[in-house]
Design a protein around this motif. Structure first.
Motif, PDB file in Angstrom:
ATOM      1  N   HIS A  45       0.919  -1.116   0.059  1.00 49.10           N
ATOM      2  CA  HIS A  45      -0.078  -0.033   0.135  1.00 49.10           C
ATOM      3  C   HIS A  45       1.065   1.113  -0.118  1.00 49.10           C
ATOM      4  N   LEU A  47       1.622   5.779  -0.468  1.00 50.04           N
ATOM      5  CA  LEU A  47       1.241   7.093  -0.348  1.00 50.04           C
ATOM      6  C   LEU A  47       2.281   7.629  -1.378  1.00 50.04           C
ATOM      7  N   ASP A  57       0.058   8.838  -9.707  1.00 47.56           N
ATOM      8  CA  ASP A  57      -0.719   7.980  -8.704  1.00 47.56           C
ATOM      9  C   ASP A  57      -1.447   7.001  -9.642  1.00 47.56           C
ATOM     10  N   SER A  61      -1.069   2.859  -9.276  1.00 50.20           N
ATOM     11  CA  SER A  61      -1.979   1.932  -9.012  1.00 50.20           C
ATOM     12  C   SER A  61      -2.140   0.855  -9.848  1.00 50.20           C
ATOM     13  N   SER A  66      -2.697  -0.659  -3.503  1.00 49.78           N
ATOM     14  CA  SER A  66      -3.667   0.592  -3.131  1.00 49.78           C
ATOM     15  C   SER A  66      -2.654   1.785  -3.333  1.00 49.78           C
ATOM     16  N   THR A  68      -2.685   6.061  -2.514  1.00 51.30           N
ATOM     17  CA  THR A  68      -3.380   7.197  -1.813  1.00 51.30           C
ATOM     18  C   THR A  68      -2.510   8.544  -2.648  1.00 51.30           C
ATOM     19  N   HIS A  90      -7.111   6.452  -4.433  1.00 52.18           N
ATOM     20  CA  HIS A  90      -7.671   7.437  -3.518  1.00 52.18           C
ATOM     21  C   HIS A  90      -6.983   8.797  -3.502  1.00 52.18           C
ATOM     22  N   GLU A  92      -6.822  12.965  -1.693  1.00 51.25           N
ATOM     23  CA  GLU A  92      -7.284  13.515  -0.748  1.00 51.25           C
ATOM     24  C   GLU A  92      -6.513  14.947  -0.852  1.00 51.25           C
ATOM     25  N   TYR A 101      -3.217  10.269   8.666  1.00 51.93           N
ATOM     26  CA  TYR A 101      -3.029   8.923   8.628  1.00 51.93           C
ATOM     27  C   TYR A 101      -2.524   8.426  10.079  1.00 51.93           C
TER      28      TYR A 101
END
Length: 259
Positions: A45, A47, A57, A61, A66, A68, A90, A92, A101
């Protein structure tokens, strides 16, 4: 002028929406992270801090469990949300110096050409350290203050001269009122990442750009390539930019096991 947040960056830098240009960078990221990871990327995962419009991103992916993407630039994040809808992706809006987080959340963090854009690079590094799992890795791409041509404004020696002179330099050539970006030297960057163990991929990529999907940086066999190989071997502190893999120590995990 106080050096605060650099809001709306994508509105003045069209390269943030350059799909092929951003994907080229992402291919190098995947190549490096695949090589240094002890687990397949498909189970990790990630970031991406300061991912802007989401192009990198989206490419990541395709390879990670995943991804973020977080950026303080609301316009860029809105574009990313409208353009990319992969289920494992995702976006943000948020502050890289105050990530929401929990600690030890991500296996991988990407921080590419971001540190010079935040008000406090130390806080950025501390937050990435916090949210990274013990043994996790950061793909850290960073410019060197001792570069001849500053890439954001395409001006020679802009990053090298004292900041008050840099502000005047920008005004003189009509490219802005305030030089926001704050680059560190090689030694400053080493101090910035001192909490991590560092693997310097810079000379490896320079030696073999094809292996790391980095022909956009330089083509093998050219004069530029030969000069870059020489500098990376004998004067690494003069290379204009670095790609490092930072690893968070396993100490936290070992302490937890003892307790």
């Amino acid at each position: 002028m106080e050096r605060g947040y650099q809001h709306g960056y994508s509105g003045s830098v069209t390269s943030m929406f350059d799909i092929e240009g951003r994907r080229r960078k992402a291919r190098t990221m995947v190549s490096v992270l695949s090589e240094c990871s002890d687990r397949p990327l498909a189970g990790l995962h990630a970031l991406n801090v300061g991912g802007s419009a989401g192009i990198i991103d989206e490419y990541l992916s395709r390879h990670f469990a995943s991804v973020t993407g977080i950026d303080i630039d609301e316009t860029a994040i809105q574009f990313a949300r409208k353009t990319f809808n992969n289920e494992n992706l995702h976006f943000e809006t948020g502050d890289a110096m105050a990530l929401r987080y929990e600690a030890d959340t991500f296996d991988v963090v990407v921080c590419s050409q971001v540190y010079e854009h935040v008000p406090d690079a130390g806080k950025l590094m501390a937050e990435m350290y916090r949210v990274l799992k013990p043994g996790g890795k950061i793909y850290f791409a960073a410019g060197n203050r001792l570069m001849y041509r500053e890439p954001h404004y395409n001006l020679p020696l802009l990053a090298v001269i004292p900041r008050p002179l840099a502000h005047r330099y920008l005004r003189l050539v009509g490219k802005g009122e305030y030089y926001y970006e704050k680059h560190f030297t090689y030694w400053g960057l080493k101090h910035l990442v001192c909490s991590f163990s560092v693997t310097d991929y810079t000379p490896l990529i320079i030696r073999d750009p094809d292996k790391y999907q980095a022909r956009y940086m330089m083509k093998t066999g050219t004069l530029k390539h030969g000069l870059a190989r020489f500098i990376s071997r004998y004067a690494i502190w003069l290379v204009p930019g670095y790609i490092w893999v930072l690893e968070k120590p396993m100490t936290t995990m070992r302490n937890a096991e003892v307790m």
